[in-house]
Design a protein around this motif. Sequence first.
Motif, PDB file in Angstrom:
ATOM      1  N   ALA A   1       0.846  -1.196   0.000  1.00 40.75           N
ATOM      2  CA  ALA A   1       0.000   0.000   0.000  1.00 40.75           C
ATOM      3  C   ALA A   1       0.881   1.245   0.000  1.00 40.75           C
ATOM      4  O   ALA A   1       1.989   1.250   0.547  1.00 40.75           O
ATOM      5  CB  ALA A   1      -0.910  -0.005   1.226  1.00 40.75           C
TER       6      ALA A   1
ATOM      7  N   ARG B   1      -6.238  -3.391  -3.052  1.00 41.44           N
ATOM      8  CA  ARG B   1      -7.109  -2.414  -3.694  1.00 41.44           C
ATOM      9  C   ARG B   1      -6.268  -1.244  -4.206  1.00 41.44           C
ATOM     10  O   ARG B   1      -5.107  -1.104  -3.862  1.00 41.44           O
ATOM     11  CB  ARG B   1      -8.163  -1.900  -2.702  1.00 41.44           C
ATOM     12  N   ALA B   2      -6.878  -0.389  -5.025  1.00 44.23           N
ATOM     13  CA  ALA B   2      -6.169   0.779  -5.548  1.00 44.23           C
ATOM     14  C   ALA B   2      -7.168   1.846  -5.957  1.00 44.23           C
ATOM     15  O   ALA B   2      -8.312   1.546  -6.288  1.00 44.23           O
ATOM     16  CB  ALA B   2      -5.307   0.397  -6.752  1.00 44.23           C
TER      17      ALA B   2
ATOM     18  N   THR C   1      -1.771   2.388  -4.754  1.00 40.19           N
ATOM     19  CA  THR C   1      -2.110   1.139  -4.085  1.00 40.19           C
ATOM     20  C   THR C   1      -2.623   1.397  -2.674  1.00 40.19           C
ATOM     21  O   THR C   1      -2.160   2.292  -1.967  1.00 40.19           O
ATOM     22  CB  THR C   1      -0.908   0.180  -4.054  1.00 40.19           C
ATOM     23  N   LEU C   2      -3.591   0.577  -2.295  1.00 41.41           N
ATOM     24  CA  LEU C   2      -4.223   0.623  -0.977  1.00 41.41           C
ATOM     25  C   LEU C   2      -4.050  -0.743  -0.309  1.00 41.41           C
ATOM     26  O   LEU C   2      -3.652  -1.709  -0.978  1.00 41.41           O
ATOM     27  CB  LEU C   2      -5.711   0.948  -1.127  1.00 41.41           C
TER      28      LEU C   2
ATOM     29  N   ARG D   1      -2.860  12.360  -0.974  1.00 41.44           N
ATOM     30  CA  ARG D   1      -2.752  10.966  -0.520  1.00 41.44           C
ATOM     31  C   ARG D   1      -1.333  10.400  -0.547  1.00 41.44           C
ATOM     32  O   ARG D   1      -1.063   9.371   0.070  1.00 41.44           O
ATOM     33  CB  ARG D   1      -3.639  10.079  -1.399  1.00 41.44           C
TER      34      ARG D   1
END
Length: 161
Positions: free
Chosen positions: A8, A28-29, A23-24, A138
């Motif tokens: 992430a 996820r992204a 990226t998370l 972010r």
Amino acid sequence: MAAPYPPAGEVHVIPETFRLYLTLPEGRAIVYPVRIGKDDLYEPGTYFVGAKKEWPSWTPTPGMIEREPEKYAKYEESGMPGGPGNPLGARALYLFTEERGDTFLRIHGTDDPNTIGRAVSNGCAGLINEHMIDLYARVPMNSRVVLHPHMQGTTISGNNG
């Protein structure tokens, strides 16, 4: 066994799809449409965010002036102050490497949405200003950025769209 996802907090640019992924956790992204560098000005590699600037000033690189003096030479000495109409847009992430320091590659905003989804820049990845403001908030300093290479056998030209 760990998932085959990047960690992430990384930024990944995929040239064939004109997409930037932040990226998370859990694979996820957040996905943003982008423009990329034209022809051989797209420079794949691994970078880190070495500086972040809001409404950055801009000065063309020597390579830009050499390629298109009629367009860029007038900004060689004093550059252009930050603000609307500036080529770097509302925000910019400055890409560095350990070996080179500032690479003069940027991920930055643009006020020209018609360039998104095309290979038209002098090497930088560009997002519309609204998306760039979101991404900027972010992505912390020193984040890893990967400009992925073109898939084998593909070429990206300035006329994609």
